[in-house]
Design an enzyme around this catalytic site. Structure first.
Site, PDB file in Angstrom:
ATOM      1  CB  SER A 136      64.943  22.311  55.470  1.00 58.43           C
ATOM      2  OG  SER A 136      66.291  21.386  55.754  1.00 58.43           O
ATOM      3  CE  LYS A 162      68.144  22.639  52.900  1.00 55.26           C
ATOM      4  NZ  LYS A 162      68.617  24.001  53.529  1.00 55.26           N
ATOM      5  CE  LYS A 164      69.677  20.242  56.026  1.00 52.79           C
ATOM      6  NZ  LYS A 164      70.627  21.300  55.698  1.00 52.79           N
ATOM      7  CG  ASP A 189      71.942  21.765  52.511  1.00 51.90           C
ATOM      8  OD1 ASP A 189      72.972  21.815  52.380  1.00 51.90           O
ATOM      9  OD2 ASP A 189      71.420  22.417  53.356  1.00 51.90           O
ATOM     10  CD  GLU A 214      71.035  24.601  50.942  1.00 50.33           C
ATOM     11  OE1 GLU A 214      69.987  24.437  50.773  1.00 50.33           O
ATOM     12  OE2 GLU A 214      71.533  25.327  51.857  1.00 50.33           O
ATOM     13  CG  ASP A 239      73.944  27.324  53.492  1.00 53.11           C
ATOM     14  OD1 ASP A 239      74.182  28.463  54.382  1.00 53.11           O
ATOM     15  OD2 ASP A 239      73.147  26.564  54.206  1.00 53.11           O
ATOM     16  CE  LYS A 263      70.930  28.348  55.939  1.00 50.38           C
ATOM     17  NZ  LYS A 263      71.801  27.460  56.575  1.00 50.38           N
ATOM     18  N   GLY A 291      67.366  28.840  56.500  1.00 49.01           N
ATOM     19  CA  GLY A 291      67.015  28.966  57.977  1.00 49.01           C
ATOM     20  C   GLY A 291      68.144  28.444  58.852  1.00 49.01           C
TER      21      GLY A 291
END
Ligand code: OSB
Ligand code: MG
Length: 369
Positions: A136, A162, A164, A189, A214, A239, A263, A291
């Protein structure tokens, strides 16, 4: 198991690089660790709550307070038949505060597995000897820098990237990344950075062959996610919204997404994680392990969990060195050349906690007997 002693250890670890998401930046992590002692065995857990309440409402200082004032005093000397009983008891007596509860519950799992002499993975019902791993990447200053980071991680072997995203750093950025890396498994995400009015804009991500998008909307939003999922081809992954098995059932019922990020720290521990895993499997909804920039203790728990069969996408379970110059466990977690992390086979979490190192980076500790 009767928990004879609980030791809370709050340490500081500096990230190799700051991690920026749409709601805030982390430079250093203050990590609250839990050590449980019972009959000569020791179990470890890690609280994922960060310094600031920007991912969820919990913070590390709140979690410390919850543990100290409510959870730990009631847990010491209380007889528990299993870690699942610890989970039931924690959910029964205190509302919310699942990151605080999870740290205690996960330590109980490690303890129970060590008492039985089995790995945490096998105790949970894991079926994999290694888990597929992605990375990520936090928000970056520019596209050149981002593409360099991506190339570096792909070179190391990570199976999925991934990115952001946030309003103003989204479609054009992803378009350029896709042009540079046409074939990689790519996801984005948003950490709840968008509003329902942005649905038209989010629909345009359909052009970039993303494995998922996400958490575009707020953490308490299930209906808008369902409406978005009905409009777009790209899978919506939840998430922040999935805080418990009950919330997951609601999301499945409403079809708020087609993929769930689990998570354990967010949902109250491994018992809840396994229930979410099982209900998603039954609903033919794949899951993957997220994570929270964990140290080696939380990472070990995540990797054991990710060895369950319905974890179908690479996890944010990256190698220790992606986060820390020196991890607090030995051996540190390393990425294999084919982009996996080996699931430890020793008792419990299967890695040793370097307690002398903890002492050297400790902010405070508190003991209960
Ligand atoms: O949304 O998955 C997230 C880190 C902190 C808070 C929220 C998130 C993240 C990550 C990093 O994406 C995952 C990791 O590598 O630990
Ligand atoms: Mg996320």
């Amino acid at each position: 198991m009767i928990i004879e002693r609980v030791l809370l250890r709050l340490i500081r670890l500096t990230l190799n690089e700051p991690f920026r998401i749409s709601s805030g930046t982390e430079y250093e992590r203050r990590i609250l660790l839990v050590r449980l002692d019972s009959d000569g065995a020791v179990g470890w857990g890690e609280c994922v709550a960060p310094d600031a309440p920007n991912y969820a409402y919990e913070t590390v200082d709140m979690a410390f307070g919850m543990m100290k004032d409510y959870l730990v005093p009631a847990m010491v000397r209380e007889p528990f038949g299993s870690p699942q009983q610890v989970a039931v008891w924690l959910e029964g007596v205190i509302r919310g505060h699942r990151m605080a509860k999870a740290a205690l519950e996960m330590a109980a799992w490690d303890l129970a597995a060590k008492m039985e002499g089995v790995s945490l993975s096998s105790m949970l019902g894991g079926v994999k000897s290694e888990v597929a791993t992605g990375v990520s990447i936090g928000l970056q200053a520019g596209i050149g820098q981002l593409n360099e980071r991506i190339a570096g991680f792909l070179e190391e072997g990570y199976q999925r990237i991934k990115l952001k995203i946030a309003p103003g750093w989204d479609l054009e950025m992803v378009k350029k990344v896709r042009e540079t890396f046409p074939d990689i498994m790519l996801t984005v995400d948003a950490n709840a950075a968008y509003a329902p009015e942005d649905a038209d804009r989010l629909a345009r991500f359909d052009s970039y062959d993303l494995a998922m998008i996400e958490q575009p909307f707020a953490d308490d939003e299930l209906l808008e996610h369902a409406e978005l999922q009905r409009r777009i081809r790209t899978a919506v992954c939840l998430d922040e919204s999935i805080t418990s098995p009950a919330r997951c059932r609601q999301a499945l019922y409403l079809r708020s997404g087609r993929i769930i990020n689990i998570k354990p720290g967010r949902v109250g521990g491994l018992t809840a994680s396994k229930r979410i895993h099982d209900m998603c499997e039954e609903a033919h909804v794949p899951v993957w392990c997220g994570g929270m920039l964990e140290s080696g203790i939380g990472r070990a728990h995540n990797i054991a969990l990710a060895s369950l069969p319905n974890f179908k996408f690479p996890g944010d379970t990256s190698a220790s060195r992606r986060y820390w110059r020196r991890d607090i466990v030995t051996p540190a977690f390393e990425l294999t050349r084919h982009g996996t992390i080996a699931v430890p086979t020793g008792p419990g979490i299967g890695v040793e906690v370097d307690e002398d190192y903890l002492t050297s980076i400790e902010e405070t500790q508190l003991e209960f007997r």
